[in-house]
Design an enzyme around this catalytic site. Structure first.
Site, mmCIF file in Angstrom:
data_model
loop_
_atom_site.group_PDB
_atom_site.id
_atom_site.type_symbol
_atom_site.label_atom_id
_atom_site.label_comp_id
_atom_site.label_asym_id
_atom_site.label_seq_id
_atom_site.Cartn_x
_atom_site.Cartn_y
_atom_site.Cartn_z
ATOM 1 N N LYS A 95 0.144 5.125 8.353
ATOM 2 C CA LYS A 95 0.813 5.319 7.056
ATOM 3 C C LYS A 95 -0.248 5.506 5.960
ATOM 4 C CE LYS A 95 1.773 1.657 4.859
ATOM 5 N NZ LYS A 95 1.387 0.877 3.711
ATOM 6 N N THR A 117 0.867 -1.181 0.000
ATOM 7 C CA THR A 117 0.000 0.000 0.000
ATOM 8 C C THR A 117 0.905 1.234 0.000
ATOM 9 O OG1 THR A 117 -1.666 -1.169 1.289
ATOM 10 C CG2 THR A 117 -1.860 1.216 1.188
ATOM 11 N N LYS A 161 -7.560 1.836 -3.052
ATOM 12 C CA LYS A 161 -7.221 1.401 -1.687
ATOM 13 C C LYS A 161 -7.393 2.563 -0.696
ATOM 14 C CE LYS A 161 -5.188 -1.017 1.659
ATOM 15 N NZ LYS A 161 -5.666 -2.248 2.257
HETATM 16 N N1 LIG Z 1 -1.177 -6.787 7.394
HETATM 17 C C1 LIG Z 1 -2.327 -6.484 6.820
HETATM 18 O O1 LIG Z 1 -3.404 -6.834 7.311
HETATM 19 C C2 LIG Z 1 -2.344 -5.694 5.513
HETATM 20 C C3 LIG Z 1 -3.545 -5.621 4.801
HETATM 21 C C4 LIG Z 1 -3.574 -4.926 3.597
HETATM 22 C C5 LIG Z 1 -2.435 -4.296 3.141
HETATM 23 N N2 LIG Z 1 -1.273 -4.362 3.864
HETATM 24 C C6 LIG Z 1 -0.081 -3.677 3.326
HETATM 25 O O2 LIG Z 1 0.808 -4.669 2.822
HETATM 26 C C7 LIG Z 1 2.162 -4.241 3.022
HETATM 27 C C8 LIG Z 1 2.893 -5.299 3.849
HETATM 28 O O3 LIG Z 1 2.231 -5.463 5.068
HETATM 29 P P1 LIG Z 1 2.620 -6.655 6.082
HETATM 30 O O4 LIG Z 1 1.550 -6.676 7.110
HETATM 31 O O5 LIG Z 1 2.947 -7.881 5.320
HETATM 32 O O6 LIG Z 1 3.949 -6.024 6.717
HETATM 33 P P2 LIG Z 1 5.141 -6.762 7.505
HETATM 34 O O7 LIG Z 1 4.678 -8.042 8.116
HETATM 35 O O8 LIG Z 1 5.775 -5.734 8.357
HETATM 36 O O9 LIG Z 1 6.151 -7.147 6.321
HETATM 37 C C9 LIG Z 1 6.836 -6.175 5.568
HETATM 38 C C10 LIG Z 1 7.781 -6.898 4.638
HETATM 39 O O10 LIG Z 1 8.491 -5.944 3.852
HETATM 40 C C11 LIG Z 1 9.892 -6.117 4.060
HETATM 41 N N3 LIG Z 1 10.537 -4.782 3.984
HETATM 42 C C12 LIG Z 1 10.087 -3.641 4.570
HETATM 43 N N4 LIG Z 1 10.906 -2.617 4.268
HETATM 44 C C13 LIG Z 1 11.888 -3.122 3.475
HETATM 45 C C14 LIG Z 1 13.027 -2.561 2.850
HETATM 46 N N5 LIG Z 1 13.317 -1.242 2.955
HETATM 47 N N6 LIG Z 1 13.829 -3.377 2.138
HETATM 48 C C15 LIG Z 1 13.537 -4.692 2.026
HETATM 49 N N7 LIG Z 1 12.462 -5.295 2.587
HETATM 50 C C16 LIG Z 1 11.645 -4.504 3.315
HETATM 51 C C17 LIG Z 1 10.025 -6.761 5.426
HETATM 52 O O11 LIG Z 1 11.279 -7.411 5.553
HETATM 53 P P3 LIG Z 1 11.787 -7.907 7.010
HETATM 54 O O12 LIG Z 1 11.187 -9.264 7.205
HETATM 55 O O13 LIG Z 1 13.268 -7.935 6.874
HETATM 56 O O14 LIG Z 1 11.312 -6.892 8.008
HETATM 57 C C18 LIG Z 1 8.847 -7.729 5.376
HETATM 58 O O15 LIG Z 1 9.133 -8.854 4.585
HETATM 59 C C19 LIG Z 1 2.092 -2.866 3.694
HETATM 60 O O16 LIG Z 1 2.178 -1.867 2.708
HETATM 61 C C20 LIG Z 1 0.716 -2.874 4.338
HETATM 62 O O17 LIG Z 1 0.191 -1.571 4.490
HETATM 63 C C21 LIG Z 1 -1.192 -5.065 5.038
#
Ligand SMILES: NC(=O)c1ccc[n+]([C@@H]2O[C@H](COP(=O)([O-])OP(=O)(O)OC[C@H]3O[C@@H](n4cnc5c(N)ncnc54)[C@H](OP(=O)(O)O)[C@@H]3O)[C@@H](O)[C@H]2O)c1
Length: 292
Positions: free
Chosen positions: A243, A100, A175
């Site tokens: 965010k 997102t 979104k």
């Molecule tokens: N969780 C939800 O319910 C949900 C629902 C809809 C949309 N989203 C969106 O989907 C996205 C991911 O969410 P998530 O919940 O999966 O987050 P998360 O569990 O925090 O995972 C983030 C992922 O991105 C990687 N990452 C972050 N910054 C990075 C960088 N600078 N370089 C390389 N890798 C990086 C992290 O690596 P590491 O493992 O090394 O930290 C991890 O694999 C976000 O944009 C969020 O807003 C989430």
């Protein structure tokens, strides 16, 4: 060689890990990269895919590259960096971004991709961790029709609804609408639940009754009971919601839309953060009301 073609997945977080898993289970040959290597190693052990040392290495030779990282800067880093996916992708391949982000970065990467002979789709998702695990996400896509049609079958491995909304950025704009609609609704639900408790009603019974009428919502069905129990250590983190709301408020400054309730709810989430709830679920708006 897999029957469905080769794919790379960068970002094995709460969302990316199960999404990449659905691709593998549906016959794609998947190579993964994750910044924290242990997660990628665990994924490879679970799914029998390839392990890459950089986003560029994961993307090399892939027909489709998927990213699901944190915010705009994270996306720029894994895509445009020296060892980013654009450095590895073959001509004609398509990058599908499930992060997102702002519509601005989506449009920027669409232009950069086109200059390199690549496709780019902004494809944020809704449905949360459960939707990713069950393969039931809603995916809203911006970009060109041809790469969309090519990438659609892969996205359907984890998406129950996959829709092209318009040109680059349109997925992210959709979104934003999703998050704007959720923000005010969660606060209203929290106020209702808090009111019910303070009025001496049986909150669970209230939910049973009003969820069959006009007040029904996904939030009510999925978060009403946990709010009543004060359970917030799960779900969609407040940090991520702030965010997202920041992105919505910035975009509204540009397009002139007024977002009075969204702006207030954003500040309420700031209070949740200040009280230590950065990783709480977004239903923790109830936490503020319950404390007063
Ligand atoms: N969780 C939800 O319910 C949900 C629902 C809809 C949309 N989203 C969106 O989907 C996205 C991911 O969410 P998530 O919940 O999966 O987050 P998360 O569990 O925090 O995972 C983030 C992922 O991105 C990687 N990452 C972050 N910054 C990075 C960088 N600078 N370089 C390389 N890798 C990086 C992290 O690596 P590491 O493992 O090394 O930290 C991890 O694999 C976000 O944009 C969020 O807003 C989430």
């Amino acid at each position: 060689m897999s029957s469905k073609g080769t794919a790379a997945f960068v970002g094995l977080g709460v969302m990316g890990y199960p999404m990449a898993g659905h691709l593998a289970r549906n016959g794609h040959a998947v190579t993964v990269f994750n910044r924290t290597t242990e997660k990628a190693e665990r994924w490879v052990a679970d799914h029998n895919g390839g392990l890459a040392a950089s986003p560029a290495q994961a993307a090399a030779g892939a027909d489709f590259v998927f990213t699901c990282v944190g915010n705009d800067d994270d996306l720029r880093a894994v895509v445009l960096g020296e060892a980013g996916v654009f450095a590895g992708m073959k001509s004609g391949a398509c990058l599908v971004d499930h992060t997102t982000t702002s519509a601005t970065v989506a449009r920027e990467l669409h232009v950069e991709a086109a200059q390199r002979g690549l496709g780019f789709l902004d494809a944020p998702v809704s449905g949360g961790q459960a939707g990713a695990e069950n393969g039931q996400l809603t995916i809203m896509v911006g970009g060109d029709a041809d790469p969309f049609e090519r990438a659609r079958p892969a996205m359907q491995c984890y998406g129950k609804a996959v829709t092209l909304m318009g040109p680059a950025g349109a997925g992210q704009l959709t979104k934003m609408v999703n998050q704007i609609c959720i923000a005010g609704l969660v606060q209203a639900l929290a106020e209702g639940m808090n009111f019910a408790v303070r009025a001496g009603l049986d909150g669970e019974q209230v939910l049973d009754v009003i969820s069959k009428g006009a007040a029904q919502s996904w939030q009510m069905e999925n978060r009403g009971r946990t709010m009543l129990r004060g359970e917030y250590e799960f779900g969609f983190a407040v940090d991520w919601m702030r965010k997202d709301l920041g992105i919505c408020l910035d975009e509204a400054d540009r397009n002139g839309a007024r977002l009075p309730v969204t702006a207030i709810v954003d500040q309420l989430y700031k209070h949740v953060q200040q009280k230590g709830g950065r990783r709480f679920d977004t239903s923790s708006l109830m936490y503020l009301l319950a404390q007063d």
